[in-house]
Design an enzyme around this catalytic site. Structure first.
Site, PDB file in Angstrom:
ATOM      1  N   CYS A 111       0.847  -1.193   0.000  1.00  0.00           N
ATOM      2  CA  CYS A 111       0.000   0.000   0.000  1.00  0.00           C
ATOM      3  C   CYS A 111       0.887   1.249   0.000  1.00  0.00           C
ATOM      4  O   CYS A 111       1.763   1.395   0.856  1.00  0.00           O
ATOM      5  CB  CYS A 111      -0.899  -0.025   1.234  1.00  0.00           C
ATOM      6  SG  CYS A 111      -1.623   1.566   1.665  1.00  0.00           S
ATOM      7  N   GLU A 112       0.666   2.145  -0.950  1.00  0.00           N
ATOM      8  CA  GLU A 112       1.531   3.322  -1.038  1.00  0.00           C
ATOM      9  C   GLU A 112       1.208   4.370   0.024  1.00  0.00           C
ATOM     10  O   GLU A 112       1.964   5.322   0.203  1.00  0.00           O
ATOM     11  CB  GLU A 112       1.466   3.947  -2.430  1.00  0.00           C
ATOM     12  CG  GLU A 112       0.156   4.589  -2.803  1.00  0.00           C
ATOM     13  CD  GLU A 112       0.179   5.129  -4.234  1.00  0.00           C
ATOM     14  OE1 GLU A 112      -0.387   6.212  -4.431  1.00  0.00           O
ATOM     15  OE2 GLU A 112       0.746   4.482  -5.130  1.00  0.00           O
ATOM     16  N   HIS A 113       0.096   4.199   0.738  1.00  0.00           N
ATOM     17  CA  HIS A 113      -0.267   5.165   1.774  1.00  0.00           C
ATOM     18  C   HIS A 113       0.405   4.859   3.112  1.00  0.00           C
ATOM     19  O   HIS A 113       0.736   5.781   3.866  1.00  0.00           O
ATOM     20  CB  HIS A 113      -1.786   5.191   1.967  1.00  0.00           C
ATOM     21  CG  HIS A 113      -2.530   5.560   0.730  1.00  0.00           C
ATOM     22  ND1 HIS A 113      -3.715   4.957   0.358  1.00  0.00           N
ATOM     23  CD2 HIS A 113      -2.251   6.461  -0.241  1.00  0.00           C
ATOM     24  CE1 HIS A 113      -4.129   5.478  -0.781  1.00  0.00           C
ATOM     25  NE2 HIS A 113      -3.261   6.389  -1.168  1.00  0.00           N
ATOM     26  N   HIS A 114       0.571   3.562   3.425  1.00  0.00           N
ATOM     27  CA  HIS A 114       1.133   3.186   4.721  1.00  0.00           C
ATOM     28  C   HIS A 114       2.334   2.242   4.616  1.00  0.00           C
ATOM     29  O   HIS A 114       2.921   1.886   5.636  1.00  0.00           O
ATOM     30  CB  HIS A 114       0.060   2.519   5.592  1.00  0.00           C
ATOM     31  CG  HIS A 114      -1.095   3.408   5.912  1.00  0.00           C
ATOM     32  ND1 HIS A 114      -2.265   3.417   5.175  1.00  0.00           N
ATOM     33  CD2 HIS A 114      -1.258   4.345   6.888  1.00  0.00           C
ATOM     34  CE1 HIS A 114      -3.104   4.314   5.680  1.00  0.00           C
ATOM     35  NE2 HIS A 114      -2.520   4.894   6.706  1.00  0.00           N
ATOM     36  N   GLN A 152      -4.804  -0.349  -5.333  1.00  0.00           N
ATOM     37  CA  GLN A 152      -5.307  -1.498  -6.088  1.00  0.00           C
ATOM     38  C   GLN A 152      -5.965  -1.090  -7.400  1.00  0.00           C
ATOM     39  O   GLN A 152      -5.846  -1.788  -8.411  1.00  0.00           O
ATOM     40  CB  GLN A 152      -6.278  -2.298  -5.218  1.00  0.00           C
ATOM     41  CG  GLN A 152      -6.728  -3.604  -5.857  1.00  0.00           C
ATOM     42  CD  GLN A 152      -7.544  -4.453  -4.916  1.00  0.00           C
ATOM     43  OE1 GLN A 152      -7.308  -4.459  -3.707  1.00  0.00           O
ATOM     44  NE2 GLN A 152      -8.516  -5.183  -5.438  1.00  0.00           N
ATOM     45  N   HIS A 180      -6.056  -5.818   2.345  1.00  0.00           N
ATOM     46  CA  HIS A 180      -5.153  -4.691   2.596  1.00  0.00           C
ATOM     47  C   HIS A 180      -4.806  -4.655   4.080  1.00  0.00           C
ATOM     48  O   HIS A 180      -5.689  -4.495   4.927  1.00  0.00           O
ATOM     49  CB  HIS A 180      -5.818  -3.375   2.193  1.00  0.00           C
ATOM     50  CG  HIS A 180      -5.995  -3.226   0.714  1.00  0.00           C
ATOM     51  ND1 HIS A 180      -5.362  -2.250  -0.012  1.00  0.00           N
ATOM     52  CD2 HIS A 180      -6.715  -3.943  -0.180  1.00  0.00           C
ATOM     53  CE1 HIS A 180      -5.691  -2.364  -1.289  1.00  0.00           C
ATOM     54  NE2 HIS A 180      -6.522  -3.386  -1.408  1.00  0.00           N
ATOM     55  N   CYS A 182      -3.331  -2.363   5.610  1.00  0.00           N
ATOM     56  CA  CYS A 182      -3.583  -1.053   6.209  1.00  0.00           C
ATOM     57  C   CYS A 182      -4.990  -1.002   6.802  1.00  0.00           C
ATOM     58  O   CYS A 182      -5.288  -0.145   7.643  1.00  0.00           O
ATOM     59  CB  CYS A 182      -3.393   0.063   5.191  1.00  0.00           C
ATOM     60  SG  CYS A 182      -4.400  -0.098   3.709  1.00  0.00           S
TER      61      CYS A 182
END
EC number: 3.5.4.16
Length: 222
Positions: A111-114, A152, A180, A182
């Site tokens: 996940c590119e956010h976390h 995704q 996910h 996250c």
């Protein structure tokens, strides 16, 4: 960008043209992977020290280097198109014009956010035109784009555009079902939910029968 295979360059250009390439800044200067790993390890050392972890402990002292190697050589290796899989296309001499489906393609992304794990499976289908692709190459393309910081929705579309570009046909469909971490391991901590994304092209979008045939294959996979 360094010299790439023709297929890698075509796919990269197609994604940029559609605004679907992973957000990347132009490199300040060219950097070899060993230098990159050394710099990442240095920053990771600082992060761990800020967390008051004792890097003199024999369990932790190599962790910054392990993480740097993992980032560059493994879980983010798809950021480098030099790692794009070698593609084998075969002339469609048999005039195959029915759907070819590959199910249960395992993928692990981040996940590119976390920067935590996305764990899932993909179903990919296409209707051949002039060429067919070696089946294992579909798996490798999925895995290449998974080995990046991702969302995704973008991952699903990147696989679609890559295959459309390589096969010379819009008749491609991709579905991904993933967990996910996250969501599972932080925040709401929902251990059972999964996310499904689908991207359809050509007849898979315009023909109800073709779309339903693909979605039946996806349901069979689930």
């Amino acid at each position: 960008m360094p010299s790439l295979s023709k297929e890698a360059a075509l796919v990269h250009e197609a994604l940029v043209a559609r605004g679907l390439e992973t957000p990347l800044r132009p490199p300040v200067h060219e950097m070899d992977n060993e230098t990159r790993k050394s710099l990442i390890a240095g920053h990771m050392t600082e992060i761990m020290q800020l967390l008051n972890l004792d890097l003199a402990d024999d369990s932790l002292m190599e962790t910054p280097h392990r993480i740097a190697k993992m980032y560059v050589d493994e879980i983010f290796s798809g950021l480098d198109y030099a790692n794009f899989p070698k593609i084998t296309l075969i002339e469609n001499k048999m005039k195959v014009d029915e759907m070819v489906t590959v199910r249960d393609i395992t993928l692990t992304s981040t996940c590119e956010h976390h920067f935590v794990t996305i764990d899932g499976k993909a179903t990919v289908a296409y209707i051949p035109k002039d060429s067919v692709i070696g089946l294992s190459k579909i798996n490798r393309i999925v895995q290449f784009f998974a080995q990046r910081p991702q969302v995704q929705e973008r991952l699903t579309q990147q696989i679609l555009i890559a295959l459309q570009t390589l096969l010379g046909t819009n008749n491609v469909a991709v579905s991904i079902d993933a967990v996910h971490y996250c969501v599972k391991a932080r925040g709401i901590r929902d251990a059972t939910s999964a996310t499904t994304t689908t991207s359809l092209g050509g007849l898979f979008k315009s023909s109800q029968n073709t779309r339903h045939e693909f979605l039946r294959a996806v349901r069979h996979h689930n």
